[in-house]
Write a protein that holds these residues in place. Structure first.
Motif, PDB file in Angstrom:
ATOM      1  N   CYS A 100       4.641   0.963  -5.209  1.00 17.74           N
ATOM      2  CA  CYS A 100       4.319  -0.432  -5.539  1.00 17.74           C
ATOM      3  C   CYS A 100       3.377  -0.394  -6.741  1.00 17.74           C
ATOM      4  O   CYS A 100       2.161  -0.641  -6.643  1.00 17.74           O
ATOM      5  CB  CYS A 100       3.673  -1.144  -4.352  1.00 17.74           C
ATOM      6  SG  CYS A 100       3.533  -2.930  -4.581  1.00 17.74           S
ATOM      7  N   LYS A 113      -4.855  -2.661  -3.371  1.00 15.74           N
ATOM      8  CA  LYS A 113      -4.517  -1.675  -2.350  1.00 15.74           C
ATOM      9  C   LYS A 113      -5.756  -1.265  -1.557  1.00 15.74           C
ATOM     10  O   LYS A 113      -5.701  -1.141  -0.324  1.00 15.74           O
ATOM     11  CB  LYS A 113      -3.862  -0.454  -3.003  1.00 15.74           C
ATOM     12  CG  LYS A 113      -2.485  -0.751  -3.582  1.00 15.74           C
ATOM     13  CD  LYS A 113      -1.867   0.485  -4.224  1.00 15.74           C
ATOM     14  CE  LYS A 113      -0.495   0.172  -4.813  1.00 15.74           C
ATOM     15  NZ  LYS A 113       0.143   1.343  -5.445  1.00 15.74           N
ATOM     16  N   ALA A 116       0.839  -1.201   0.000  1.00 18.87           N
ATOM     17  CA  ALA A 116       0.000   0.000   0.000  1.00 18.87           C
ATOM     18  C   ALA A 116       0.873   1.249   0.000  1.00 18.87           C
ATOM     19  O   ALA A 116       0.830   2.080   0.918  1.00 18.87           O
ATOM     20  CB  ALA A 116      -0.937  -0.017   1.205  1.00 18.87           C
ATOM     21  N   VAL A 158      -2.280   5.181   1.373  1.00 22.59           N
ATOM     22  CA  VAL A 158      -1.293   4.743   0.371  1.00 22.59           C
ATOM     23  C   VAL A 158      -0.299   5.886   0.158  1.00 22.59           C
ATOM     24  O   VAL A 158      -0.400   6.653  -0.799  1.00 22.59           O
ATOM     25  CB  VAL A 158      -1.981   4.358  -0.955  1.00 22.59           C
ATOM     26  CG1 VAL A 158      -0.954   3.840  -1.966  1.00 22.59           C
ATOM     27  CG2 VAL A 158      -3.061   3.308  -0.726  1.00 22.59           C
TER      28      VAL A 158
END
Length: 322
Positions: free
Chosen positions: A207, A215, A203, A296
């Motif tokens: 990524c 996520k 998250a 995130v």
């Protein structure tokens, strides 16, 4: 916050934080971001098609950072050869090689005389002792809270760290259930020299291979929303609860064989969810740390947050000691 431990000295990093191997997700973008933030980023070797793709990822990382990084070898993937992949890491002079799953002894043979640091993921005291005997520079100790593949014994990270700390002399990295600075400080208090985080780094903005749906599922999940699959075939692993994992558990109840499960637990089924967001046709690994994750951020922002949280704990300890 400056923090020196046996792990930071061993790996020549600023923060005692390692990014997990993360099958199909841990590539150059995330790896370089974690290393640039002061931790140790990693590439997942065995999720790549072949040795030249691994070589390319290693060189991409070096274009994005001059700091140490690692390559992770998940060696327990149903007998898939790994020697040619390890050879690339040797040729490219990768500074850190980590091993998860399976018997790491063949990799240690290949690495004799190679000037890299060698870390092994273990899930039991006996495995930690064996890794030290083989020549590991450190062990990463995963408890049952972790995401992905776990040990067969349902022992928590907290207990395992204390037990392993009494059994080996090499540095110890705590893994499983850690997603913030408070968890890092807890691990250090228990005798670890650093931590490995997997779910928390999924998250993050860097990524890039993880789908928005994956996520979001991590953000929406509580600590109650994971389940251990594959226990019936001796390879327990923790994933997000979903209709797909319910099917897996039903098959395990009725026909607990690899043949019955293989299409449901395959890498393709994993990628359908983590890449394409098809939650009814695949699954995503995640640890109980999902209960601590609600945003995130960029990796650099996350590390800054870790610093503040660790400093808060340190100040509280100092106040309590007065």
């Amino acid at each position: 916050m400056e923090m020196k431990t046996r792990l930071t000295e061993l790996l020549q990093i600023e923060k005692p934080i390692i990014q997990g191997g993360l099958a199909y997700l841990a590539y150059s973008d995330l790896c370089a971001a974690v290393s640039n933030a002061g931790g140790l980023g990693q590439i997942t070797a065995m999720s790549l098609p072949g040795p030249e793709e691994l070589r390319e990822e290693i060189r991409k990382v070096r274009e994005m950072t001059s700091r140490p990084f690692g390559v992770n070898f998940a060696i327990g993937q149903h007998g898939r050869p790994f020697e040619h992949m390890v050879q690339v890491a040797i040729e490219e002079k990768v500074p850190v090689i980590t091993m998860t799953g399976g018997n790491p002894a063949p990799i240690f043979e290949m690495l004799k005389g190679v000037p890299c640091k060698k870390l092994v993921l273990v899930a039991a005291v006996r495995q930690a002792v064996k890794a030290q005997e083989l020549g590991a520079d450190a062990v990463m100790v995963v408890g049952q809270e972790g995401g992905g593949h776990l040990g067969r014994d349902d022992v928590s990270t907290q207990i395992l760290i204390r037990k392993v700390a009494q059994a080996v002399s090499i540095p110890i990295v705590a893994s499983g259930g850690i997603a913030d600075g408070y968890g890092i400080m807890s691990a250090l208090a228990l005798g670890a020299d650093g931590v490995e985080m997997g779910t928390r780094f999924i998250a993050t903005k860097e990524c890039v291979h993880a789908s928005v749906a994956y996520k979001q599922a991590i953000l929406d999940a509580t600590e109650q929303d994971t389940v251990v699959i594959k226990r019936s075939i001796g390879a327990p692993a923790r994933a997000l609860k979903s209709t797909w994992t319910e099917q897996i558990l039903s098959i395990e109840d009725a026909t607990p064989t690899y043949e019955a499960l293989k299409d449901f637990i395959s890498g393709d089924a994993n990628k359908k969810f983590i890449y394409d967001g098809e939650h009814e046709h695949g699954f995503g690994w995640a640890g109980q740390a999902v209960g601590l994750i609600d945003d995130v951020p960029a990796v650099a922002e996350l590390f800054s947050r870790f610093d503040k949280q660790m400093k808060e704990v340190q100040e509280r300890w100092c106040q309590n000691g007065e």
